[in-house]
Design an enzyme around this catalytic site. Structure first.
Site, PDB file in Angstrom:
ATOM      1  N   CYS A 135      23.685   3.521 -62.210  1.00 46.95           N
ATOM      2  CA  CYS A 135      24.410   2.652 -61.281  1.00 46.95           C
ATOM      3  C   CYS A 135      23.787   2.713 -59.891  1.00 46.95           C
ATOM      4  O   CYS A 135      24.024   3.653 -59.134  1.00 46.95           O
ATOM      5  CB  CYS A 135      25.879   3.064 -61.223  1.00 46.95           C
ATOM      6  SG  CYS A 135      26.833   2.068 -60.065  1.00 46.95           S
ATOM      7  N   CYS A 138      26.205   2.682 -56.988  1.00 50.72           N
ATOM      8  CA  CYS A 138      26.881   3.964 -56.745  1.00 50.72           C
ATOM      9  C   CYS A 138      25.941   4.951 -56.067  1.00 50.72           C
ATOM     10  O   CYS A 138      26.323   5.641 -55.129  1.00 50.72           O
ATOM     11  CB  CYS A 138      27.340   4.610 -58.055  1.00 50.72           C
ATOM     12  SG  CYS A 138      28.073   3.499 -59.245  1.00 50.72           S
ATOM     13  N   ASP A 139      24.715   5.060 -56.551  1.00 52.38           N
ATOM     14  CA  ASP A 139      23.848   6.173 -56.159  1.00 52.38           C
ATOM     15  C   ASP A 139      22.637   5.778 -55.324  1.00 52.38           C
ATOM     16  O   ASP A 139      21.917   6.651 -54.835  1.00 52.38           O
ATOM     17  CB  ASP A 139      23.349   6.897 -57.423  1.00 52.38           C
ATOM     18  CG  ASP A 139      24.516   7.474 -58.229  1.00 52.38           C
ATOM     19  OD1 ASP A 139      25.507   7.885 -57.602  1.00 52.38           O
ATOM     20  OD2 ASP A 139      24.439   7.493 -59.459  1.00 52.38           O
TER      21      ASP A 139
END
Ligand code: NDP
Length: 312
Positions: A135, A138-139
């Site tokens: 993701c 997300c990261d």
């Protein structure tokens, strides 16, 4: 013994817990069957910085703990268990768990989520959270000014590569075929980005690094006379080869699309079975974000409430 509830929620990610918060506040006394991974995909993530309300960010497990606690506060009955069979054919819905518990419900909300697909390399598990991620939204932030690779040739891979290209100094896009499957406009955008390098006809053989990820072993034109093995130095390795919805138990019971996601009557959350609603990644191959899943969980609970009231 069979337990009856007005509203049964299957699954416990952001969609399931949000549906539980809304359904309990609507006095539907919902029962939640948490499934094999209580808390869902966020349990395996670290810092979440894009969930509104958490100004300083929050660890994924803590976010899910908070959502769960909020559902409990309003009286949701949250139980462990894995659903092994469903019968949605009658007005009363029947759900059985692997341990043999039986539930009946007036309405069911399916929030069983999806799992990111991985290549199946042992190294992916070794460096999960240490450079390997599924993701970018997300990261990606943790790779500011670094070099990363994205695997895949679809819209998600292009979107992730573009997102990362604004953070990382260099992005490799590793594509197994000699073309991108993504829409023309996405392909165009990727090709126009100076810091994205597309590696066509290339597969990942392995990953390496002492403690954290430091690089990938690649093979270009594998199985041909031009076969070429080489390494690239990378700090992040992002999988974007699609998601697998958790819908095995619903095959033949609910209408699914070609990829196995539950079809809903957008903009609502009704499935093909009357009184059964679906929310979150299991019914949304497009956005796949915690906040969009939570929003859809809210909508499913409101749809279920309206349906239950219509039965009276
Ligand atoms: P897709 O199924 O469209 O693409 C998956 C990609 O991963 C393909 O390029 C596929 O390669 C590759 N792949 C699959 N398995 C492997 C493997 N083992 N090794 C290497 N590569 C592999 O999935 P997406 O998640 O990209 O998209 C899902 C849906 O969501 C699509 O309909 C897409 O259009 C949509 N979407 C739309 C967006 C938008 O409009 N902005 C954004 C994101 C998604 P191959 O081509 O060789 O099969």
């Amino acid at each position: 013994m069979t337990t009856h509830t007005r509203c049964l929620i299957i699954g416990s990610g952001p969609a399931g817990y949000t549906a539980a918060i809304y359904a309990s506040r609507a006095s539907l006394s919902p029962i939640v069957i948490e499934g094999p991974q209580p808390g869902g995909q966020l349990i395996t993530t670290t810092e979440v910085e894009n969930f509104p309300g958490y100004f300083d960010g929050v660890q994924g497990p803590k976010l899910m703990e908070d959502l769960r606690a909020q559902a409990l506060r309003f009286g949701a009955d949250i139980r462990g268990g894995i659903v092994s069979d469903v019968d949605f054919s009658g007005r009363v819905k029947r759900v059985t768990t692997a341990s043999g518990e039986e539930f009946t419900a007036d309405a069911v909300i399916v929030c069983t989520g999806a799992a990111a697909r991985y290549l199946g390399l042992a190294d992916e598990q070794k460096y999960l959270g240490l450079g390997v991620s599924a993701c970018a939204t997300c990261d990606g932030f943790f790779y500011r000014g670094r070099t990363v690779a994205v695997v895949g040739g679809g819209d998600t891979a292009c979107e992730e590569a573009l997102y990362l290209s604004n953070l990382a100094s260099k992005v490799y896009l590793i594509v197994r075929k000699d073309y991108l499957r993504a829409s023309k406009v996405m392909q165009q955008r990727v090709r126009e980005k100076a810091n994205i390098e597309i590696l066509f006809e290339t597969v990942t053989m392995g990953l390496f690094g002492d403690e954290v990820l430091e690089g990938a072993h690649l093979a270009a034109h594998s199985g041909t006379d031009n076969e070429n093995f080489y390494d690239i130095a990378i700090d992040g390795f992002f999988l974007a080869i699609g998601h697998q919805p958790n819908t095995e138990v619903f095959v033949g019971k609910l209408d699914l699309d070609d990829a196995g996601f539950i079809k809903v009557a957008a903009p609502g959350t009704a499935t093909s079975a009357e009184g059964v609603f679906a929310a979150g990644d299991v019914a949304d191959p497009h956005y796949q974000q915690a906040i969009s899943a939570a929003g859809m969980g809210c909508r499913a609970a409101l749809d279920a409430e309206r349906y239950i009231l219509s039965l009276a």
